[in-house]
Design an enzyme around this catalytic site. Structure first.
Site, mmCIF file in Angstrom:
data_model
loop_
_atom_site.group_PDB
_atom_site.id
_atom_site.type_symbol
_atom_site.label_atom_id
_atom_site.label_comp_id
_atom_site.label_asym_id
_atom_site.label_seq_id
_atom_site.Cartn_x
_atom_site.Cartn_y
_atom_site.Cartn_z
ATOM 1 N N ASP A 99 0.866 -1.188 0.000
ATOM 2 C CA ASP A 99 0.000 0.000 0.000
ATOM 3 C C ASP A 99 0.904 1.241 0.000
ATOM 4 O O ASP A 99 2.126 1.141 -0.200
ATOM 5 C CB ASP A 99 -1.028 -0.041 1.143
ATOM 6 C CG ASP A 99 -0.422 0.210 2.520
ATOM 7 O OD1 ASP A 99 0.816 0.396 2.619
ATOM 8 O OD2 ASP A 99 -1.188 0.218 3.503
ATOM 9 N N THR A 143 2.056 -2.292 8.714
ATOM 10 C CA THR A 143 2.399 -3.323 9.697
ATOM 11 C C THR A 143 2.641 -4.693 9.083
ATOM 12 O O THR A 143 3.166 -5.577 9.752
ATOM 13 C CB THR A 143 1.226 -3.487 10.684
ATOM 14 O OG1 THR A 143 0.054 -3.824 9.913
ATOM 15 C CG2 THR A 143 0.983 -2.214 11.486
ATOM 16 N N CYS A 158 2.787 -3.481 3.946
ATOM 17 C CA CYS A 158 1.929 -2.344 4.292
ATOM 18 C C CYS A 158 2.549 -1.709 5.533
ATOM 19 O O CYS A 158 3.736 -1.927 5.803
ATOM 20 C CB CYS A 158 0.461 -2.745 4.454
ATOM 21 S SG CYS A 158 0.056 -3.811 5.842
ATOM 22 N N HIS A 173 8.164 -25.071 8.523
ATOM 23 C CA HIS A 173 7.045 -25.748 9.190
ATOM 24 C C HIS A 173 5.693 -25.448 8.560
ATOM 25 O O HIS A 173 4.791 -26.275 8.636
ATOM 26 C CB HIS A 173 6.986 -25.341 10.671
ATOM 27 C CG HIS A 173 8.147 -25.863 11.464
ATOM 28 N ND1 HIS A 173 8.223 -25.744 12.833
ATOM 29 C CD2 HIS A 173 9.285 -26.506 11.082
ATOM 30 C CE1 HIS A 173 9.356 -26.302 13.266
ATOM 31 N NE2 HIS A 173 10.020 -26.758 12.220
ATOM 32 N N HIS A 211 4.921 -31.824 9.403
ATOM 33 C CA HIS A 211 4.478 -30.467 9.076
ATOM 34 C C HIS A 211 3.529 -30.477 7.877
ATOM 35 O O HIS A 211 2.630 -29.653 7.788
ATOM 36 C CB HIS A 211 5.685 -29.568 8.811
ATOM 37 C CG HIS A 211 6.622 -29.501 9.964
ATOM 38 N ND1 HIS A 211 6.240 -29.014 11.197
ATOM 39 C CD2 HIS A 211 7.910 -29.915 10.102
ATOM 40 C CE1 HIS A 211 7.254 -29.097 12.032
ATOM 41 N NE2 HIS A 211 8.285 -29.647 11.404
#
Ligand code: RB5
Length: 147
Positions: free
Chosen positions: A8, A67, A65, A98, A133
């Site tokens: 963004d 965060t 973005c 994993h 996994h």
């Protein structure tokens, strides 16, 4: 590797730096925007990269973005996407080993450029370990098929 990248308005400069970093290492980078500084809606860009990864148009996705949170949430709504937010290399490595993460997200307002490069490099180098996994990742993906 062919890597789709998007962001963004908060991640434009970081995207440019990470793109150059990836290209220097021989990766092909597909830019899904935004390249405009005006405030925009991160779900648009999370979905674009999510769809490119899910369709096989690109091998992996990188999202930025403020965060890393909102744009990863949007990508995770696309079937087949396993997007993770990583703010340091240890979880980036484990998200591959994993969780077989196919999209990496981070926050341009959270991590600095050098740390972001380390996260990206670690994430791209790490391989999925399979075994127990795989069973768990398969279980995650089966949730998408339930109403
Ligand atoms: C935009 O201001 C900000 O909300 C966005 O970049 C992101 O951090 C959302 O999760």
């Amino acid at each position: 590797m062919k890597i789709g990248i998007a962001n963004d308005h908060s991640g434009i400069e970081m995207k440019q730096e990470i793109t150059a970093f990836l290209q220097e290492r021989g990766h092909e980078v597909v830019n899904f925007g935004t390249d405009k500084n005006e405030s925009c809606d991160y779900p648009i860009y999370g979905e674009k990269v999510g769809r490119a990864v899910a369709s096989g148009e690109v091998d992996r996705g990188i999202l930025i973005c403020g965060t890393g949170l909102g744009i990863s949430l949007a990508a995770n709504k696309v079937h087949g996407v396993r997007a993770v937010v990583c703010s340091e290399p240890c979880t980036a490595r484990l998200s591959r080993q994993h969780n077989d993460a196919n999209v990496l997200a981070f926050g341009a307002r959270i991590v600095g450029l050098e740390l972001a490069k380390m996260i990206v490099e670690t994430w791209l180098a790490a391989e999925f370990e399979g075994g127990r996994h795989k069973r768990r990742v398969d279980m995650i993906m089966e949730i998408e098929d339930r109403p």
